[in-house]
Enzyme design. Structure first.
Site, mmCIF file in Angstrom:
data_model
loop_
_atom_site.group_PDB
_atom_site.id
_atom_site.type_symbol
_atom_site.label_atom_id
_atom_site.label_comp_id
_atom_site.label_asym_id
_atom_site.label_seq_id
_atom_site.Cartn_x
_atom_site.Cartn_y
_atom_site.Cartn_z
ATOM 1 N N ASP A 156 3.629 0.208 -4.428
ATOM 2 C CA ASP A 156 4.034 -1.079 -3.874
ATOM 3 C C ASP A 156 3.135 -2.149 -4.494
ATOM 4 O O ASP A 156 2.073 -1.844 -5.046
ATOM 5 C CB ASP A 156 3.872 -1.032 -2.355
ATOM 6 C CG ASP A 156 4.281 -2.315 -1.669
ATOM 7 O OD1 ASP A 156 5.185 -3.015 -2.183
ATOM 8 O OD2 ASP A 156 3.689 -2.633 -0.623
ATOM 9 N N ASP A 186 1.862 0.438 1.763
ATOM 10 C CA ASP A 186 1.134 0.130 2.983
ATOM 11 C C ASP A 186 2.018 -0.104 4.198
ATOM 12 O O ASP A 186 1.505 -0.303 5.303
ATOM 13 C CB ASP A 186 0.214 -1.078 2.774
ATOM 14 C CG ASP A 186 1.001 -2.368 2.567
ATOM 15 O OD1 ASP A 186 2.007 -2.343 1.834
ATOM 16 O OD2 ASP A 186 0.599 -3.402 3.121
#
Length: 206
Positions: A8, A172
């Site tokens: 990410d 996350d």
């Protein structure tokens, strides 16, 4: 065996601070910015620019309507970039080292053309644009879907040809991790700003 690592962007490569972005958009006249902004998934026009339902020009028009003033691309980009409080050179260098060791590296991000115009340019910190670190990058605003929708994961899998059981996904957002695990990815969920290099190394060496 892990052959691929998917990262990410926000919260993993870039450290984020939602409040700074809220304050920056408020300075443009978007007084209810906190209603729309989130570290993981936006809403309203902020979501529409991240899932491709509107483009940069459409988003600027929406911000002008909300603020009641003329706004430039640069002003709106500055507000989006207020989200980002740091880019770790150590993390970027580690991603390059993974490529040197013949791992395939990918980016899968809920993002928008304002942030990526900056990230994929010479303005990105430490001398290389973001795309220099990855075999390929997948952006929500180009795919037409945002995580945790599994369609963006399937889009990446089909395009790249990678297999979930050979892939570590570093993300996350818990909801995004849940979708990835449902599809068979190995996952690691760091905290925003965490130095995850040792955890990634442990996962790929298992």
């Amino acid at each position: 065996m892990i052959k691929n690592i998917v990262f990410d962007f926000g919260g993993v490569i870039a450290d984020l601070d939602k409040q700074k972005a809220v304050e920056a958009f408020k300075s443009l006249g978007i007084q209810e910015a906190e209603k729309y902004l989130d570290p993981y998934l936006q809403s309203g026009a902020f979501l529409e620019v991240e899932n491709g339902k509107t483009d940069a020009a459409g988003f600027i028009a929406a911000m002008q309507e909300l603020s009641g003033r003329e706004l430039s691309f640069a002003q709106v980009q500055y507000a989006w970039l207020a989200f980002i409080t740091g880019i770790s050179r150590k993390k970027l260098d580690y991603i390059l080292s993974l490529r040197d060791r013949h791992y395939n590296t990918y980016l899968l991000s809920n993002t928008n053309p304002f942030i990526m115009d900056w990230a994929c340019s010479e303005r990105f910190p430490w001398g290389l644009p973001l795309d220099a670190y990855f075999d390929k990058m997948y952006f929500s605003y180009k795919a037409g879907f945002t995580k945790p929708d599994e369609r963006i994961f399937r889009y990446m899998l089909e395009d790249s040809g990678i297999k979930p059981d050979e892939t570590l996904f570093v993300e996350d957002g818990k909801a995004n991790i849940d979708t990835a695990e449902k599809l068979g990815f190995r996952t690691y969920c760091p905290l925003n700003g965490e130095d995850w290099r040792m955890a990634v190394e442990a996962n790929i060496n298992e």
